[in-house]
Design a protein around this motif. Structure first.
Motif, PDB file in Angstrom:
ATOM      1  N   ALA A 187       0.828  -1.205   0.000  1.00 25.75           N
ATOM      2  CA  ALA A 187       0.000   0.000   0.000  1.00 25.75           C
ATOM      3  C   ALA A 187       0.865   1.258   0.000  1.00 25.75           C
ATOM      4  O   ALA A 187       0.602   2.212  -0.746  1.00 25.75           O
ATOM      5  CB  ALA A 187      -0.928  -0.007   1.216  1.00 25.75           C
ATOM      6  N   HIS A 188       1.907   1.252   0.821  1.00 20.99           N
ATOM      7  CA  HIS A 188       2.800   2.411   0.869  1.00 20.99           C
ATOM      8  C   HIS A 188       3.489   2.620  -0.469  1.00 20.99           C
ATOM      9  O   HIS A 188       3.557   3.743  -0.986  1.00 20.99           O
ATOM     10  CB  HIS A 188       3.833   2.214   1.986  1.00 20.99           C
ATOM     11  N   GLY A 189       4.000   1.536  -1.054  1.00 23.03           N
ATOM     12  CA  GLY A 189       4.660   1.654  -2.351  1.00 23.03           C
ATOM     13  C   GLY A 189       3.719   2.168  -3.429  1.00 23.03           C
ATOM     14  O   GLY A 189       4.095   3.014  -4.250  1.00 23.03           O
ATOM     15  N   ALA A 190       2.493   1.675  -3.440  1.00 23.57           N
ATOM     16  CA  ALA A 190       1.516   2.127  -4.431  1.00 23.57           C
ATOM     17  C   ALA A 190       1.219   3.614  -4.267  1.00 23.57           C
ATOM     18  O   ALA A 190       1.083   4.353  -5.259  1.00 23.57           O
ATOM     19  CB  ALA A 190       0.233   1.312  -4.310  1.00 23.57           C
ATOM     20  N   ALA A 191       1.126   4.073  -3.018  1.00 29.63           N
ATOM     21  CA  ALA A 191       0.877   5.494  -2.783  1.00 29.63           C
ATOM     22  C   ALA A 191       2.043   6.349  -3.268  1.00 29.63           C
ATOM     23  O   ALA A 191       1.844   7.463  -3.763  1.00 29.63           O
ATOM     24  CB  ALA A 191       0.619   5.744  -1.300  1.00 29.63           C
ATOM     25  N   MET A 192       3.257   5.827  -3.132  1.00 34.91           N
ATOM     26  CA  MET A 192       4.427   6.592  -3.569  1.00 34.91           C
ATOM     27  C   MET A 192       4.424   6.828  -5.072  1.00 34.91           C
ATOM     28  O   MET A 192       4.952   7.836  -5.547  1.00 34.91           O
ATOM     29  CB  MET A 192       5.712   5.881  -3.148  1.00 34.91           C
ATOM     30  N   VAL A 193       3.841   5.905  -5.842  1.00 32.83           N
ATOM     31  CA  VAL A 193       3.761   6.094  -7.288  1.00 32.83           C
ATOM     32  C   VAL A 193       2.394   6.668  -7.690  1.00 32.83           C
ATOM     33  O   VAL A 193       2.033   6.684  -8.853  1.00 32.83           O
ATOM     34  CB  VAL A 193       4.053   4.786  -8.055  1.00 32.83           C
ATOM     35  N   LYS A 194       1.653   7.121  -6.680  1.00 27.40           N
ATOM     36  CA  LYS A 194       0.365   7.807  -6.872  1.00 27.40           C
ATOM     37  C   LYS A 194      -0.715   6.922  -7.481  1.00 27.40           C
ATOM     38  O   LYS A 194      -1.621   7.405  -8.158  1.00 27.40           O
ATOM     39  CB  LYS A 194       0.532   9.083  -7.715  1.00 27.40           C
ATOM     40  N   ALA A 199      -3.427   1.560  -3.752  1.00 25.22           N
ATOM     41  CA  ALA A 199      -3.018   1.827  -2.372  1.00 25.22           C
ATOM     42  C   ALA A 199      -4.152   1.525  -1.397  1.00 25.22           C
ATOM     43  O   ALA A 199      -3.951   0.841  -0.383  1.00 25.22           O
ATOM     44  CB  ALA A 199      -2.569   3.281  -2.228  1.00 25.22           C
ATOM     45  N   PHE A 200      -5.347   1.997  -1.713  1.00 25.75           N
ATOM     46  CA  PHE A 200      -6.457   1.772  -0.796  1.00 25.75           C
ATOM     47  C   PHE A 200      -6.964   0.326  -0.842  1.00 25.75           C
ATOM     48  O   PHE A 200      -7.445  -0.205   0.173  1.00 25.75           O
ATOM     49  CB  PHE A 200      -7.586   2.762  -1.066  1.00 25.75           C
ATOM     50  N   ALA A 201      -6.823  -0.319  -1.992  1.00 22.73           N
ATOM     51  CA  ALA A 201      -7.184  -1.736  -2.067  1.00 22.73           C
ATOM     52  C   ALA A 201      -6.254  -2.564  -1.183  1.00 22.73           C
ATOM     53  O   ALA A 201      -6.697  -3.477  -0.460  1.00 22.73           O
ATOM     54  CB  ALA A 201      -7.122  -2.219  -3.511  1.00 22.73           C
ATOM     55  N   ARG A 202      -4.961  -2.241  -1.207  1.00 17.07           N
ATOM     56  CA  ARG A 202      -3.998  -2.969  -0.366  1.00 17.07           C
ATOM     57  C   ARG A 202      -4.241  -2.682   1.111  1.00 17.07           C
ATOM     58  O   ARG A 202      -4.097  -3.579   1.959  1.00 17.07           O
ATOM     59  CB  ARG A 202      -2.570  -2.591  -0.744  1.00 17.07           C
TER      60      ARG A 202
END
Length: 339
Positions: A187-194, A199-202
């Motif tokens: 989730a954190h990694g997905a948020a970093m790439v916007k 991110a919210f699914a994870r």
């Protein structure tokens, strides 16, 4: 006492292009012959490594990585290394490799936490190799996840997501706490790439998995409600929701076990900096006070970073009486740390 000074691992720069050892389902033969002080190892040596690892994890929580890592490094060099070169049954050797992988992962995590990123990365790669040889999926995936955290700390979003995804993909049928441990980092990694949707699914997967976990939280690679809220805060911050990120850090602090002093120092240091970003100076000062309660007794480079940030931020608000009182306290803490 540090392995980097003994030729076992050498310090260097963090590499984004490092080739990682893949997990191979065909185990390598564990046949390295006896050499060194211990001719043959058994279950006693395996249990010793696991016990020392747990003790060092406790010292890490209570006193900080700067105290705990040299202990781990010395034990790896002086005891674990010779034991890995000794003879033993195939099962004992596999168990010893697994225990050594766990301790090496923890040592890498501490090096990363203390911003020795080149050294931390080398420990992590060594842990991957040991876990692969031991056929230890859990430690292998846990180490990849640690490498994802390191990449995120350095601001390498795509690499952080790649490593977090690799950790999740390499995991076999895993328990709910390990799943939460892995998907939270995704989730954190997905948020970093916007990638807001991912991110919210994870995060939803993480919350569900954590709700299914039993009450036992491992001392190495554990994951709990405090860690979950910390990940939610990172996701919200990366996606531009600063008030939401502050709220989640507060929830993380309330959920954190009392004995996790190092985690509390980092969490409160980060919370105070986020509160300052919001312009909530009085609230930030209250958080800084709590931070200083723990920081004065802890040895941590990460804590030192927050302390420097504190001293950089306060002068702009020198007219505030609460800030003036806090600055006096920071001077006293600085004198105590320097003594």
């Amino acid at each position: 006492m540090d392995p980097s000074r003994r030729g076992v691992l050498t310090a260097g720069l963090y590499s984004l292009t490092l080739t990682l050892p893949e997990f191979d389902e065909s185990p390598e033969r564990i046949t390295r012959a006896a050499a060194g002080r211990t001719v043959r190892v058994g279950d006693g040596e395996v249990q010793t490594v696991r016990t020392v690892t747990d003790r060092i994890a406790g010292i890490l929580d209570e006193l900080g990585a700067a105290h705990a890592r040299p202990m781990a490094a010395a034990f790896l060099v002086n005891s674990v290394g010779p034991w890995l070169q000794a003879s033993g049954t195939t099962q004992v050797k596999a168990d010893l490799l697994s225990a050594a992988a766990d301790l090496t992962y923890l040592t890498g995590w501490m090096a990363m936490y203390e911003t020795a990123h080149g050294l931390g990365q080398k420990y992590y790669v060594q842990a991957l190799r040991l876990a692969r040889e031991a056929q230890d999926h859990v430690t292998y995936c846990r180490t990849l996840r640690g490498m994802a955290l390191q990449a995120s700390n350095l601001g390498y979003g795509p690499k952080a997501l790649e490593l977090a995804d690799s950790a999740a993909e390499a995991a076999p049928a895993s328990g709910p706490r390990l799943r939460a441990f892995l998907t939270g980092q995704q989730a954190h990694g997905a948020a970093m790439v916007k990638d807001r949707r991912q991110a919210f699914a994870r995060l939803a997967e993480t919350e569900t998995a954590l709700a299914q976990a039993d009450g036992r939280n491992d001392s190495i690679g554990g994951y709990d409600q405090s860690a979950y809220h910390f990940h939610v805060s990172h996701v919200l911050y990366e996606l531009g929701d600063l008030p939401g990120a502050v709220k989640e850090l507060q929830l993380s602090d309330r959920a954190r076990p009392a004995n996790e002093k190092q985690g509390r120092v980092h969490g409160n240091g980060l919370l105070a900096r986020r509160q300052m970003e919001l312009g909530h100076v009085e609230a930030a000062c209250a958080t800084w006070d709590t931070f200083l309660d723990d920081y004065v007794t802890l040895s941590s480079v990460r804590g030192d970073e927050h302390f420097r940030a504190l001293n950089t931020a306060l002068p702009a608000h020198a007219a505030n009486g609460t800030v003036r009182r806090l600055r006096e306290r920071t001077r006293e803490v600085a004198r105590q740390k320097a003594a």
